[in-house]
Design an enzyme around this catalytic site. Structure first.
Site, PDB file in Angstrom:
ATOM      1  N   GLN A 107       0.844  -1.204   0.000  1.00 51.97           N
ATOM      2  CA  GLN A 107       0.000   0.000   0.000  1.00 51.97           C
ATOM      3  C   GLN A 107       0.873   1.246   0.000  1.00 51.97           C
ATOM      4  OE1 GLN A 107      -3.575  -0.180   2.441  1.00 51.97           O
ATOM      5  NE2 GLN A 107      -2.923   1.659   3.468  1.00 51.97           N
ATOM      6  N   SER A 110       1.430   6.532   2.465  1.00 53.36           N
ATOM      7  CA  SER A 110       2.119   7.538   3.278  1.00 53.36           C
ATOM      8  C   SER A 110       3.306   8.141   2.539  1.00 53.36           C
ATOM      9  CB  SER A 110       2.644   6.915   4.573  1.00 53.36           C
ATOM     10  OG  SER A 110       1.604   6.321   5.292  1.00 53.36           O
ATOM     11  N   SER A 142       5.002  -1.101   3.904  1.00 58.07           N
ATOM     12  CA  SER A 142       5.201  -2.483   4.358  1.00 58.07           C
ATOM     13  C   SER A 142       5.199  -3.410   3.154  1.00 58.07           C
ATOM     14  CB  SER A 142       4.072  -2.908   5.301  1.00 58.07           C
ATOM     15  OG  SER A 142       3.970  -2.019   6.381  1.00 58.07           O
ATOM     16  N   GLU A 225      -8.422  -1.467   6.462  1.00 60.70           N
ATOM     17  CA  GLU A 225      -7.176  -1.689   7.205  1.00 60.70           C
ATOM     18  C   GLU A 225      -7.470  -1.769   8.704  1.00 60.70           C
ATOM     19  OE1 GLU A 225      -4.203   1.247   6.363  1.00 60.70           O
ATOM     20  OE2 GLU A 225      -2.671   0.213   7.525  1.00 60.70           O
ATOM     21  N   GLU A 353      -4.467   9.207  17.929  1.00 60.07           N
ATOM     22  CA  GLU A 353      -5.130  10.516  17.911  1.00 60.07           C
ATOM     23  C   GLU A 353      -6.091  10.608  16.724  1.00 60.07           C
ATOM     24  OE1 GLU A 353      -1.784  10.136  18.164  1.00 60.07           O
ATOM     25  OE2 GLU A 353      -1.556  10.641  20.282  1.00 60.07           O
TER      26      GLU A 353
HETATM   27  C1  LIG Z   1       4.464  -0.649  11.373  1.00 57.21           C
HETATM   28  C2  LIG Z   1       3.956   0.342  10.389  1.00 57.21           C
HETATM   29  C3  LIG Z   1       3.600  -0.063   9.118  1.00 57.21           C
HETATM   30  C4  LIG Z   1       3.154   0.876   8.192  1.00 57.21           C
HETATM   31  N1  LIG Z   1       2.839   0.442   6.931  1.00 57.21           N
HETATM   32  C5  LIG Z   1       2.420   1.341   6.003  1.00 57.21           C
HETATM   33  C6  LIG Z   1       2.110   0.919   4.671  1.00 57.21           C
HETATM   34  O1  LIG Z   1       2.215  -0.268   4.327  1.00 57.21           O
HETATM   35  N2  LIG Z   1       1.742   1.844   3.774  1.00 57.21           N
HETATM   36  C7  LIG Z   1       1.611   3.166   4.085  1.00 57.21           C
HETATM   37  O2  LIG Z   1       1.227   3.938   3.226  1.00 57.21           O
HETATM   38  N3  LIG Z   1       1.912   3.607   5.350  1.00 57.21           N
HETATM   39  C8  LIG Z   1       2.296   2.729   6.305  1.00 57.21           C
HETATM   40  N4  LIG Z   1       2.614   3.146   7.575  1.00 57.21           N
HETATM   41  C9  LIG Z   1       2.587   4.578   7.871  1.00 57.21           C
HETATM   42  C10 LIG Z   1       1.441   5.009   8.778  1.00 57.21           C
HETATM   43  O3  LIG Z   1       0.214   4.938   8.101  1.00 57.21           O
HETATM   44  C11 LIG Z   1       1.765   6.433   9.246  1.00 57.21           C
HETATM   45  O4  LIG Z   1       2.943   6.357  10.026  1.00 57.21           O
HETATM   46  C12 LIG Z   1       0.641   7.014  10.067  1.00 57.21           C
HETATM   47  O5  LIG Z   1      -0.491   7.246   9.270  1.00 57.21           O
HETATM   48  C13 LIG Z   1       1.066   8.341  10.747  1.00 57.21           C
HETATM   49  O6  LIG Z   1       1.621   9.214   9.831  1.00 57.21           O
HETATM   50  P1  LIG Z   1       3.033   9.911  10.117  1.00 57.21           P
HETATM   51  O7  LIG Z   1       3.992   8.861  10.518  1.00 57.21           O
HETATM   52  O8  LIG Z   1       3.354  10.766   8.945  1.00 57.21           O
HETATM   53  O9  LIG Z   1       2.785  10.828  11.400  1.00 57.21           O
HETATM   54  P2  LIG Z   1       2.178  12.303  11.419  1.00 57.21           P
HETATM   55  O10 LIG Z   1       0.942  12.330  10.580  1.00 57.21           O
HETATM   56  O11 LIG Z   1       3.246  13.272  11.076  1.00 57.21           O
HETATM   57  O12 LIG Z   1       1.744  12.455  12.917  1.00 57.21           O
HETATM   58  C14 LIG Z   1       2.672  12.844  13.954  1.00 57.21           C
HETATM   59  C15 LIG Z   1       1.891  12.978  15.267  1.00 57.21           C
HETATM   60  O13 LIG Z   1       0.908  14.023  15.159  1.00 57.21           O
HETATM   61  C16 LIG Z   1      -0.391  13.511  15.479  1.00 57.21           C
HETATM   62  N5  LIG Z   1      -1.399  14.139  14.608  1.00 57.21           N
HETATM   63  C17 LIG Z   1      -1.284  14.330  13.263  1.00 57.21           C
HETATM   64  N6  LIG Z   1      -2.408  14.916  12.783  1.00 57.21           N
HETATM   65  C18 LIG Z   1      -3.253  15.066  13.856  1.00 57.21           C
HETATM   66  C19 LIG Z   1      -4.579  15.584  13.995  1.00 57.21           C
HETATM   67  N7  LIG Z   1      -5.241  16.053  12.936  1.00 57.21           N
HETATM   68  N8  LIG Z   1      -5.143  15.561  15.226  1.00 57.21           N
HETATM   69  C20 LIG Z   1      -4.458  15.067  16.311  1.00 57.21           C
HETATM   70  N9  LIG Z   1      -3.184  14.573  16.221  1.00 57.21           N
HETATM   71  C21 LIG Z   1      -2.602  14.571  15.018  1.00 57.21           C
HETATM   72  C22 LIG Z   1      -0.301  12.017  15.209  1.00 57.21           C
HETATM   73  O14 LIG Z   1      -1.270  11.287  15.939  1.00 57.21           O
HETATM   74  C23 LIG Z   1       1.119  11.702  15.627  1.00 57.21           C
HETATM   75  O15 LIG Z   1       1.181  11.510  17.016  1.00 57.21           O
HETATM   76  C24 LIG Z   1       3.054   2.249   8.542  1.00 57.21           C
HETATM   77  C25 LIG Z   1       3.409   2.646   9.832  1.00 57.21           C
HETATM   78  C26 LIG Z   1       3.847   1.721  10.747  1.00 57.21           C
HETATM   79  C27 LIG Z   1       4.221   2.183  12.125  1.00 57.21           C
END
Ligand SMILES: Cc1cc2nc3c(=O)[nH]c(=O)nc-3n(C[C@H](O)[C@H](O)[C@H](O)COP(=O)(O)OP(=O)(O)OC[C@H]3O[C@@H](n4cnc5c(N)ncnc54)[C@H](O)[C@@H]3O)c2cc1C
Length: 384
Positions: A107, A110, A142, A225, A353
């Protein structure tokens, strides 16, 4: 509260057993052909099975020691989108090897600047005749290194509000211009990757749904998901449960102190709430009623899973400082890796969150989060 499955002589059970007798060591292809990989999907991919029939099939396969092909992102996230929105040509080409596990999926959602705010995606797909030219970067993907195909969210129009200019594509991961760089997580596991796209030619026939109509499909994918990630064990449905940890402690003579006993009791309570919540979801599906959504379950299950591993680590005592230690002198097994991985549980598939935002807005009907730029063209609001 427990769910009673139909008796052993139920005709639906006998049917599965007869099939298993004829296929004692079924391959992924056999299981997919019989509709047993995703019985709840419509025919010909599944069996249009109602929930009880699904539970019976699960139970019979489990008893026979038969494991379905493992293609979590394929069958869990991408497949339902293809079934609902794919063309016949797309379904016939991609679904059979997805179900048999011959072609793994990933997928590509991100990005470094678009995680929780996925609609901020800046990977571009520019139409040129019968192809789209894709440039950009995805991250945390992933299984990209094992995948034959990925579902990609890319921007096809920058001059409209961010949600309105995104399209949803199938990408052949072996296409020229796709570069996959591993990301090794803190537990030493290589599961996710950075994926770079440089002038990647994606056939226009790989677009799912209408151009610029990808956001609705992305939301459905994320909902799928959450269902996939909210099953049984501590690590997104895999691995040990709270009950496994409690059984282990009991077998080894009990909790070392009163505080630990309190923590184990708390884990047990949470585990029971999740179990009953799961039963309510299944029960509601069987009777056609409603139950709190998968987002609620994931919001509860993620911190619960993390706490199972934390408490297991505490139970290792001073030996817990060593990487290969398990609780109360048990083998490290899943416990050691799970402890280091467990902070990821409340991030992947939507952070805790964001789940609370979803619950607040879509279940409780509270006012939406304020987004002052929501109606401006994406190109004017883009974060740099
Ligand atoms: C083990 C693992 C597997 C993954 N696999 C995939 C995959 O296969 N494909 C893929 O596309 N992605 C994947 N991801 C990515 C995952 O979807 C993102 O890490 C997740 O959506 C958070 O995005 P970010 O890391 O950019 O954090 P950010 O969006 O930058 O968030 C940072 C912090 O701010 C908070 N925050 C952000 N916006 C808000 C809001 N509006 N209100 C309150 N709090 C907020 C968040 O909760 C977090 O604590 C994976 C992640 C992990 C950990």
């Amino acid at each position: 509260m427990d769910l009673e499955l139909p008796p052993q002589d139920d005709s639906r059970r006998l049917e599965v057993r007869a099939w298993l007798a004829a296929h004692p060591n079924p391959s992924g292809k056999d299981l997919a052909g019989a509709g047993y990989v995703v019985p709840h999907w419509p025919r010909p991919w599944g069996l249009d099975a109602e929930p009880m029939q699904q539970l019976i099939i699960d139970d019979e396969l489990k008893k026979a020691g038969v494991q379905r092909p493992i293609n979590p992102i394929g069958t869990g996230h991408c497949g339902p989108i293809l079934v609902a929105h794919g063309t016949d040509q797309q379904k016939n080409r991609y679904i059979p090897p997805m179900l048999s596990g011959e072609e793994i999926w990933c997928q590509l959602f991100s990005e470094p600047e678009a995680g929780s705010d996925l609609a901020n995606a800046s990977t571009r797909a520019v139409g040129e005749g019968d192809v789209y030219i894709v440039n950009g970067q995805k991250t945390w993907t992933s299984l990209a290194h094992d995948a034959a195909f990925g579902i990609l969210l890319a921007r096809t129009n920058a001059d409209v509000p961010k949600h309105a200019g995104i399209s949803y594509f199938i990408v052949d991961m072996k296409s020229p211009g796709v570069e996959i760089q591993p990301i090794v997580d803190a537990s030493g596991w290589h599961n996710f990757n950075n994926v770079f796209f440089t002038d990647v030619r994606v056939p226009a026939s790989n677009l799912i749904g209408p151009e610029n109509g990808g956001w609705e499909l992305a939301k459905d994918t994320l909902a799928n998901e959450r269902v996939t990630l909210s099953r049984g064990g501590a690590q997104w449905g895999w691995g040990p449960t709270a009950q496994d940890l409690i059984d282990l402690v009991r077998d080894r003579g009990g909790a070392p102190d009163l505080v630990m006993r309190q923590k184990l009791a708390q884990l047990y309570i949470e585990g029971e709430i999740l179990r009953v919540h799961g039963l309510r979801m299944v029960g509601a599906a069987i009777t056609g009623g409603s139950a709190p959504a998968a987002s609620v379950r994931k919001a509860l299950a993620d911190p619960h899973g993390r706490d199972i591993f934390r408490i297991a680590k505490d139970l290792a005592g001073p030996a817990g400082m060593l990487a290969d230690s398990g609780p109360i002198g048990a083998d490290a097994g899943w416990w050691a890796q799970g402890f280091v991985f467990s902070p990821a549980l409340t991030i992947g598939g939507g952070t805790s969150e964001i789940l609370r935002n979803v619950i607040g807005e879509r279940i409780l009907g509270l006012p939406r989060e304020l987004e002052p730029d929501a109606n401006k063209p994406w190109s004017e609001t883009r974060r740099r």
